[in-house]
Design a protein around this motif. Structure first.
Motif, PDB file in Angstrom:
ATOM      1  N   GLU A 209       0.809  -1.210   0.000  1.00  0.00           N
ATOM      2  CA  GLU A 209       0.000   0.000   0.000  1.00  0.00           C
ATOM      3  C   GLU A 209       0.848   1.268   0.000  1.00  0.00           C
ATOM      4  OE1 GLU A 209      -2.351  -0.516   3.483  1.00  0.00           O
ATOM      5  OE2 GLU A 209      -3.620  -2.080   2.611  1.00  0.00           O
ATOM      6  N   MET A 210       2.184   1.096   0.086  1.00  0.00           N
ATOM      7  CA  MET A 210       3.084   2.241   0.116  1.00  0.00           C
ATOM      8  C   MET A 210       3.552   2.568  -1.295  1.00  0.00           C
ATOM      9  SD  MET A 210       5.321   1.019   3.432  1.00  0.00           S
ATOM     10  CE  MET A 210       6.416   2.435   3.427  1.00  0.00           C
ATOM     11  N   ASN A 211       3.817   3.849  -1.553  1.00  0.00           N
ATOM     12  CA  ASN A 211       4.338   4.212  -2.867  1.00  0.00           C
ATOM     13  C   ASN A 211       5.837   3.935  -2.940  1.00  0.00           C
ATOM     14  OD1 ASN A 211       5.786   6.483  -1.773  1.00  0.00           O
ATOM     15  ND2 ASN A 211       3.911   7.727  -1.898  1.00  0.00           N
ATOM     16  N   ALA A 212       6.401   4.088  -4.123  1.00  0.00           N
ATOM     17  CA  ALA A 212       7.809   3.738  -4.334  1.00  0.00           C
ATOM     18  C   ALA A 212       8.730   4.566  -3.458  1.00  0.00           C
ATOM     19  CB  ALA A 212       8.170   3.922  -5.808  1.00  0.00           C
ATOM     20  N   LEU A 213       8.456   5.860  -3.298  1.00  0.00           N
ATOM     21  CA  LEU A 213       9.307   6.728  -2.489  1.00  0.00           C
ATOM     22  C   LEU A 213       9.324   6.282  -1.040  1.00  0.00           C
ATOM     23  CD1 LEU A 213      11.100   9.217  -2.262  1.00  0.00           C
ATOM     24  CD2 LEU A 213       9.034  10.610  -1.947  1.00  0.00           C
ATOM     25  N   GLN A 214       8.178   5.902  -0.520  1.00  0.00           N
ATOM     26  CA  GLN A 214       8.099   5.420   0.862  1.00  0.00           C
ATOM     27  C   GLN A 214       8.885   4.117   1.034  1.00  0.00           C
ATOM     28  OE1 GLN A 214       3.783   5.367   0.970  1.00  0.00           O
ATOM     29  NE2 GLN A 214       3.714   7.123   2.369  1.00  0.00           N
ATOM     30  N   GLN A 215       8.757   3.210   0.072  1.00  0.00           N
ATOM     31  CA  GLN A 215       9.482   1.944   0.147  1.00  0.00           C
ATOM     32  C   GLN A 215      10.988   2.168   0.052  1.00  0.00           C
ATOM     33  OE1 GLN A 215       7.981  -1.014  -2.598  1.00  0.00           O
ATOM     34  NE2 GLN A 215       5.860  -0.487  -2.173  1.00  0.00           N
ATOM     35  N   ILE A 216      11.411   3.074  -0.814  1.00  0.00           N
ATOM     36  CA  ILE A 216      12.836   3.369  -0.967  1.00  0.00           C
ATOM     37  C   ILE A 216      13.386   4.011   0.307  1.00  0.00           C
ATOM     38  CG2 ILE A 216      14.485   4.811  -2.235  1.00  0.00           C
ATOM     39  CD1 ILE A 216      12.662   4.337  -4.727  1.00  0.00           C
ATOM     40  N   SER A 217      12.575   4.812   0.994  1.00  0.00           N
ATOM     41  CA  SER A 217      12.998   5.414   2.256  1.00  0.00           C
ATOM     42  C   SER A 217      13.257   4.341   3.311  1.00  0.00           C
ATOM     43  CB  SER A 217      11.927   6.398   2.757  1.00  0.00           C
ATOM     44  OG  SER A 217      11.761   7.462   1.850  1.00  0.00           O
ATOM     45  N   VAL A 218      12.424   3.319   3.316  1.00  0.00           N
ATOM     46  CA  VAL A 218      12.634   2.196   4.232  1.00  0.00           C
ATOM     47  C   VAL A 218      13.953   1.493   3.890  1.00  0.00           C
ATOM     48  CG1 VAL A 218      11.771  -0.067   4.964  1.00  0.00           C
ATOM     49  CG2 VAL A 218      10.185   1.853   4.696  1.00  0.00           C
ATOM     50  N   SER A 219      14.218   1.309   2.603  1.00  0.00           N
ATOM     51  CA  SER A 219      15.463   0.676   2.173  1.00  0.00           C
ATOM     52  C   SER A 219      16.676   1.499   2.612  1.00  0.00           C
ATOM     53  CB  SER A 219      15.478   0.519   0.645  1.00  0.00           C
ATOM     54  OG  SER A 219      14.469  -0.359   0.220  1.00  0.00           O
ATOM     55  N   PHE A 220      16.580   2.812   2.509  1.00  0.00           N
ATOM     56  CA  PHE A 220      17.681   3.693   2.905  1.00  0.00           C
ATOM     57  C   PHE A 220      17.979   3.548   4.394  1.00  0.00           C
ATOM     58  CE2 PHE A 220      19.399   7.762   4.384  1.00  0.00           C
ATOM     59  CZ  PHE A 220      20.458   7.944   3.506  1.00  0.00           C
ATOM     60  N   ALA A 221      16.935   3.582   5.217  1.00  0.00           N
ATOM     61  CA  ALA A 221      17.115   3.455   6.662  1.00  0.00           C
ATOM     62  C   ALA A 221      17.679   2.080   7.025  1.00  0.00           C
ATOM     63  CB  ALA A 221      15.782   3.685   7.373  1.00  0.00           C
ATOM     64  N   GLY A 222      17.115   1.043   6.427  1.00  0.00           N
ATOM     65  CA  GLY A 222      17.619  -0.307   6.689  1.00  0.00           C
ATOM     66  C   GLY A 222      19.049  -0.474   6.243  1.00  0.00           C
ATOM     67  N   GLY A 223      19.397   0.150   5.118  1.00  0.00           N
ATOM     68  CA  GLY A 223      20.756   0.061   4.604  1.00  0.00           C
ATOM     69  C   GLY A 223      21.769   0.701   5.515  1.00  0.00           C
ATOM     70  N   TYR A 224      21.421   1.835   6.121  1.00  0.00           N
ATOM     71  CA  TYR A 224      22.386   2.507   7.003  1.00  0.00           C
ATOM     72  C   TYR A 224      22.637   1.683   8.266  1.00  0.00           C
ATOM     73  CZ  TYR A 224      25.223   6.337   8.632  1.00  0.00           C
ATOM     74  OH  TYR A 224      26.299   7.083   9.028  1.00  0.00           O
ATOM     75  N   LEU A 225      21.574   1.179   8.855  1.00  0.00           N
ATOM     76  CA  LEU A 225      21.735   0.358  10.056  1.00  0.00           C
ATOM     77  C   LEU A 225      22.520  -0.913   9.749  1.00  0.00           C
ATOM     78  CD1 LEU A 225      18.145   0.737  11.576  1.00  0.00           C
ATOM     79  CD2 LEU A 225      20.256   1.825  12.365  1.00  0.00           C
ATOM     80  N   ALA A 226      22.237  -1.530   8.607  1.00  0.00           N
ATOM     81  CA  ALA A 226      22.981  -2.725   8.204  1.00  0.00           C
ATOM     82  C   ALA A 226      24.443  -2.391   7.964  1.00  0.00           C
ATOM     83  CB  ALA A 226      22.361  -3.324   6.939  1.00  0.00           C
ATOM     84  N   GLY A 227      24.714  -1.221   7.407  1.00  0.00           N
ATOM     85  CA  GLY A 227      26.090  -0.813   7.128  1.00  0.00           C
ATOM     86  C   GLY A 227      26.937  -0.678   8.370  1.00  0.00           C
ATOM     87  N   ILE A 228      26.354  -0.180   9.450  1.00  0.00           N
ATOM     88  CA  ILE A 228      27.088  -0.055  10.709  1.00  0.00           C
ATOM     89  C   ILE A 228      27.529  -1.434  11.205  1.00  0.00           C
ATOM     90  CG2 ILE A 228      26.885   0.586  13.143  1.00  0.00           C
ATOM     91  CD1 ILE A 228      24.986   2.843  12.238  1.00  0.00           C
ATOM     92  N   LEU A 229      26.609  -2.392  11.156  1.00  0.00           N
ATOM     93  CA  LEU A 229      26.938  -3.757  11.573  1.00  0.00           C
ATOM     94  C   LEU A 229      28.022  -4.352  10.673  1.00  0.00           C
ATOM     95  CD1 LEU A 229      23.336  -5.132  12.255  1.00  0.00           C
ATOM     96  CD2 LEU A 229      25.021  -4.383  13.947  1.00  0.00           C
ATOM     97  N   CYS A 230      27.911  -4.119   9.373  1.00  0.00           N
ATOM     98  CA  CYS A 230      28.888  -4.642   8.415  1.00  0.00           C
ATOM     99  C   CYS A 230      30.290  -4.133   8.711  1.00  0.00           C
ATOM    100  CB  CYS A 230      28.531  -4.210   6.994  1.00  0.00           C
ATOM    101  SG  CYS A 230      27.004  -4.906   6.378  1.00  0.00           S
ATOM    102  N   ALA A 231      30.389  -2.852   8.989  1.00  0.00           N
ATOM    103  CA  ALA A 231      31.693  -2.237   9.222  1.00  0.00           C
ATOM    104  C   ALA A 231      32.403  -2.889  10.408  1.00  0.00           C
ATOM    105  CB  ALA A 231      31.524  -0.735   9.466  1.00  0.00           C
ATOM    106  N   ILE A 232      31.662  -3.130  11.464  1.00  0.00           N
ATOM    107  CA  ILE A 232      32.257  -3.720  12.666  1.00  0.00           C
ATOM    108  C   ILE A 232      32.673  -5.166  12.409  1.00  0.00           C
ATOM    109  CG2 ILE A 232      31.797  -4.387  15.060  1.00  0.00           C
ATOM    110  CD1 ILE A 232      29.825  -1.968  15.160  1.00  0.00           C
ATOM    111  N   VAL A 233      31.798  -5.941  11.785  1.00  0.00           N
ATOM    112  CA  VAL A 233      32.071  -7.363  11.550  1.00  0.00           C
ATOM    113  C   VAL A 233      33.298  -7.577  10.672  1.00  0.00           C
ATOM    114  CG1 VAL A 233      31.175  -9.406  10.343  1.00  0.00           C
ATOM    115  CG2 VAL A 233      29.696  -8.137  11.919  1.00  0.00           C
ATOM    116  N   SER A 234      33.457  -6.736   9.657  1.00  0.00           N
ATOM    117  CA  SER A 234      34.493  -6.982   8.646  1.00  0.00           C
ATOM    118  C   SER A 234      35.774  -6.173   8.845  1.00  0.00           C
ATOM    119  CB  SER A 234      33.929  -6.679   7.251  1.00  0.00           C
ATOM    120  OG  SER A 234      33.565  -5.303   7.145  1.00  0.00           O
ATOM    121  N   HIS A 235      35.832  -5.335   9.875  1.00  0.00           N
ATOM    122  CA  HIS A 235      36.962  -4.407   9.974  1.00  0.00           C
ATOM    123  C   HIS A 235      38.318  -5.088  10.185  1.00  0.00           C
ATOM    124  CE1 HIS A 235      38.684  -0.435  10.223  1.00  0.00           C
ATOM    125  NE2 HIS A 235      39.382  -0.837  11.274  1.00  0.00           N
ATOM    126  N   PRO A 236      38.450  -6.060  11.073  1.00  0.00           N
ATOM    127  CA  PRO A 236      39.771  -6.685  11.226  1.00  0.00           C
ATOM    128  C   PRO A 236      40.325  -7.240   9.914  1.00  0.00           C
ATOM    129  CG  PRO A 236      38.358  -7.298  13.053  1.00  0.00           C
ATOM    130  CD  PRO A 236      37.477  -6.583  12.057  1.00  0.00           C
TER     131      PRO A 236
END
Length: 305
Positions: A209-236
């Motif tokens: 029921e959400m438009n494309a812009l709303q769905q993409i905004s969810v992807s952006f937020a999810g991507g940033y949070l996932a990126g923080i976890l990625c950075a820590i896991v892979s840094h060594p």
């Protein structure tokens, strides 16, 4: 099969489109943060070289020949991560469907344990993608961590490495690259899927029921949070990639090189440059999902998650 736009899901055209989306998402974004990556890589090799990003950029501009020098390694970055993005995103879409529908996992397992599918698909895709990335990562790291830079551009680097070391020279860092990128991508895609799933679950309206812009905004937020976890896991492993590509001795095994370097830098040395990498990877990951899902929406495909 459903047909969003003119592209039928899970066909060769669908996977080719997702592959192109990966190129568009990864090549430009990684290239845009080359100045951050340059300082980060140099600090991993020599933590006393700069006191901050700004001080590092000022010193590079002043001593190495102007503003363009903070983009040292951008050519290798663009080519390498465009190829990697193609394999990563296109491969993930392929293997996620493959592992879900070919009987490798039972349908009951797929339904109950989607995380296993996400982990397996992302690991397989990244394993393949890194084979294409590794030669360009080797050139980039050598350009960025040697003073003056070992090569003027990516093409000189490719030519000299092949002439002096053969194909082996391009893949000296493949094992630490896999150790960095495979956990990173497993975390990136799996955490993204779970975070986005959680966001949609808590919203008062359904995704459909959400438009494309709303769905993409969810992807952006999810991507940033996932990126923080990625950075820590892979840094060594990221630190070790930088060190191995610069400091591995001729005819030295990967195990011996890794052991010797670890003795030099210790456990704390594996975390050099982490705050900067969190900023860099969080930003990268969020914009990659933003671009990737915007591209998918543009061509008529459903957004991710």
């Amino acid at each position: 099969m459903s047909k969003p736009g003119n592209i039928e899901l899970y066909t060769s055209k669908f996977y080719a489109t997702c592959t192109l989306g990966g190129i568009v998402a990864c090549g430009p974004t990684h290239s845009s943060v080359t100045p951050l990556d340059l300082v980060k890589c140099r600090l991993q090799v020599n933590p006393d070289l700069y006191t901050s990003n700004l001080q590092g950029w000022k010193q590079i501009i002043k001593t190495e020949g102007g503003v363009s020098k903070i983009f040292t390694g951008v050519g290798a970055t663009f080519i390498g991560y465009s190829l990697q993005g193609a394999g990563k995103y296109g491969g993930y879409e392929f293997f996620k469907h493959y592992y879900s529908h070919t009987g490798l996992f039972s349908q009951e397992t797929v339904n109950k344990h989607k995380t296993l599918v996400y982990l397996a698909a992302s690991a397989t895709a990244e394993f393949i993608a890194d084979i294409f990335l590794c030669p360009f990562e080797a050139i980039k790291v050598r350009q960025q961590t040697t003073l003056p830079p070992a090569y003027k551009n990516v093409f000189e680097g490719l030519s000299k490495v092949y002439a002096n070391e053969g194909l082996t020279g391009f893949y000296k860092g493949i094992t630490p690259l896999w150790c960095r990128q495979i956990p990173y991508t497993m975390c990136k895609f799996t955490s993204f899927e779970k975070i986005v799933e959680g966001i949609y679950h808590r919203l008062p309206v359904k995704k459909s029921e959400m438009n494309a812009l709303q769905q993409i905004s969810v992807s952006f937020a999810g991507g940033y949070l996932a990126g923080i976890l990625c950075a820590i896991v892979s840094h060594p492993a990221d630190v070790m990639v930088s060190k191995v590509n610069v400091d591995r001795k001729p005819n030295e095994s990967m195990g011996a090189a890794t052991s010797r370097i670890y003795k030099q830098i210790g456990f704390n040395g594996l975390w050099n440059g982490l705050p900067l990498r969190i900023v860099m990877i969080g930003t990268l990951t969020s914009f990659q999902w933003l671009i990737y899902d915007s591209f998918k929406a543009y061509v008529g495909l459903p957004t991710s998650g």
